[in-house]
Design a protein around this motif. Structure first.
Motif, PDB file in Angstrom:
ATOM      1  N   PRO A 125       1.608  42.160  14.209  1.00  0.00           N
ATOM      2  CA  PRO A 125       2.982  41.926  13.731  1.00  0.00           C
ATOM      3  C   PRO A 125       3.957  43.050  14.095  1.00  0.00           C
ATOM      4  N   ALA A 126       3.491  44.276  14.177  1.00  0.00           N
ATOM      5  CA  ALA A 126       4.386  45.380  14.546  1.00  0.00           C
ATOM      6  C   ALA A 126       4.920  45.210  15.971  1.00  0.00           C
ATOM      7  N   TRP A 127       4.150  44.562  16.830  1.00  0.00           N
ATOM      8  CA  TRP A 127       4.577  44.343  18.201  1.00  0.00           C
ATOM      9  C   TRP A 127       5.685  43.287  18.287  1.00  0.00           C
ATOM     10  N   ARG A 128       5.762  42.453  17.268  1.00  0.00           N
ATOM     11  CA  ARG A 128       6.769  41.382  17.253  1.00  0.00           C
ATOM     12  C   ARG A 128       7.975  41.741  16.401  1.00  0.00           C
ATOM     13  N   GLN A 129       7.885  42.853  15.711  1.00  0.00           N
ATOM     14  CA  GLN A 129       8.917  43.242  14.773  1.00  0.00           C
ATOM     15  C   GLN A 129      10.238  43.489  15.481  1.00  0.00           C
ATOM     16  N   VAL A 130      11.285  42.924  14.928  1.00  0.00           N
ATOM     17  CA  VAL A 130      12.625  43.094  15.512  1.00  0.00           C
ATOM     18  C   VAL A 130      13.473  43.925  14.590  1.00  0.00           C
TER      19      VAL A 130
ATOM     20  N   PRO B 243      -6.238  57.332  11.940  1.00  0.00           N
ATOM     21  CA  PRO B 243      -6.912  58.129  12.977  1.00  0.00           C
ATOM     22  C   PRO B 243      -8.418  58.290  12.775  1.00  0.00           C
ATOM     23  N   GLN B 244      -8.893  58.493  11.547  1.00  0.00           N
ATOM     24  CA  GLN B 244     -10.338  58.692  11.352  1.00  0.00           C
ATOM     25  C   GLN B 244     -11.118  57.413  11.640  1.00  0.00           C
ATOM     26  N   ARG B 245     -10.612  56.295  11.179  1.00  0.00           N
ATOM     27  CA  ARG B 245     -11.288  55.024  11.470  1.00  0.00           C
ATOM     28  C   ARG B 245     -11.260  54.747  12.972  1.00  0.00           C
TER      29      ARG B 245
ATOM     30  N   ASP C 214      -1.499  52.087  17.993  1.00  0.00           N
ATOM     31  CA  ASP C 214      -1.066  51.822  16.611  1.00  0.00           C
ATOM     32  C   ASP C 214      -2.168  52.215  15.625  1.00  0.00           C
ATOM     33  N   ASP C 215      -3.406  51.902  15.980  1.00  0.00           N
ATOM     34  CA  ASP C 215      -4.537  52.215  15.094  1.00  0.00           C
ATOM     35  C   ASP C 215      -4.783  53.723  15.041  1.00  0.00           C
TER      36      ASP C 215
END
Length: 183
Positions: free
Chosen positions: A178-183, A69-71, A63-64
């Motif tokens: 939170p993106a992992w829990r997003q429905v 991508p640069q960070r 996800d990161d």
């Protein structure tokens, strides 16, 4: 859940004979159990923690990479102690898009291990030419498309099933996902 869904589509791309995703989930297809196991990151993370001290282990999330991508690359470089200012020219480039096979029997023939073994008995010059043509035919036999959107009720069921795994990874990382829990 995204990793699990991607795994399903990767196997479909390779020509696996799988039912549609909704049937996989609703009927608890054996491959779904494999996808869930592979997606339970906390189980695999714990295997590393059993062998290495926590301070020697760095965990990075796709996800990161996708979102920053640069960070992301700088954090990896800092973690391993190399020049954090170097930016690869391909950073942010997408690889391995979902592709559907246009003619399944042709794909299976081109990837058949017995056909490949038979090809090895040919003279080297013909084998090389055949390999190049084979790769071109495989490319032409594929169509790049986006993943179909997963049905919300299926995502909800899978997020619920992987809740403990998500909780464990959040605890380890000390951050919410939170993106992992997003429905």
């Amino acid at each position: 859940v995204e990793r699990l869904y991607s795994h399903y589509w990767e196997e479909r791309k390779q020509g696996w004979d799988l039912p549609d995703f909704e049937t996989m989930v609703e009927e608890r297809h054996p491959r779904l159990e494999r996808y869930i196991y592979v997606s339970a990151y906390h189980v695999h993370l714990q295997r590393y923690l059993d062998k290495f001290p926590r301070g020697r282990l760095s965990v990075f999330l796709f996800d990161d990479l996708r979102d920053h991508p640069q960070r992301f690359i700088r954090e990896i470089y800092e973690s391993v102690g190399v020049d954090s200012e170097f930016i690869p020219t391909n950073l942010g480039k997408k690889y391995n898009p979902l592709q559907f096979t246009r003619v399944l029997w042709l794909q299976r023939l081109l990837q058949n291990k017995y056909v490949m073994r038979l090809a090895l008995t040919l003279p080297p010059w013909s084998y090389s030419a055949m390999g190049r043509h084979n790769q071109e035919i495989v490319k032409l036999n594929r169509a790049t498309v986006p993943y179909p959107i997963m049905e919300q009720h299926l995502r909800h069921d899978l997020v619920t099933e992987l809740k403990d795994a998500i909780d464990a990874v959040e605890d380890y990382l000390g951050r919410q996902l939170p993106a992992w829990r997003q429905v």
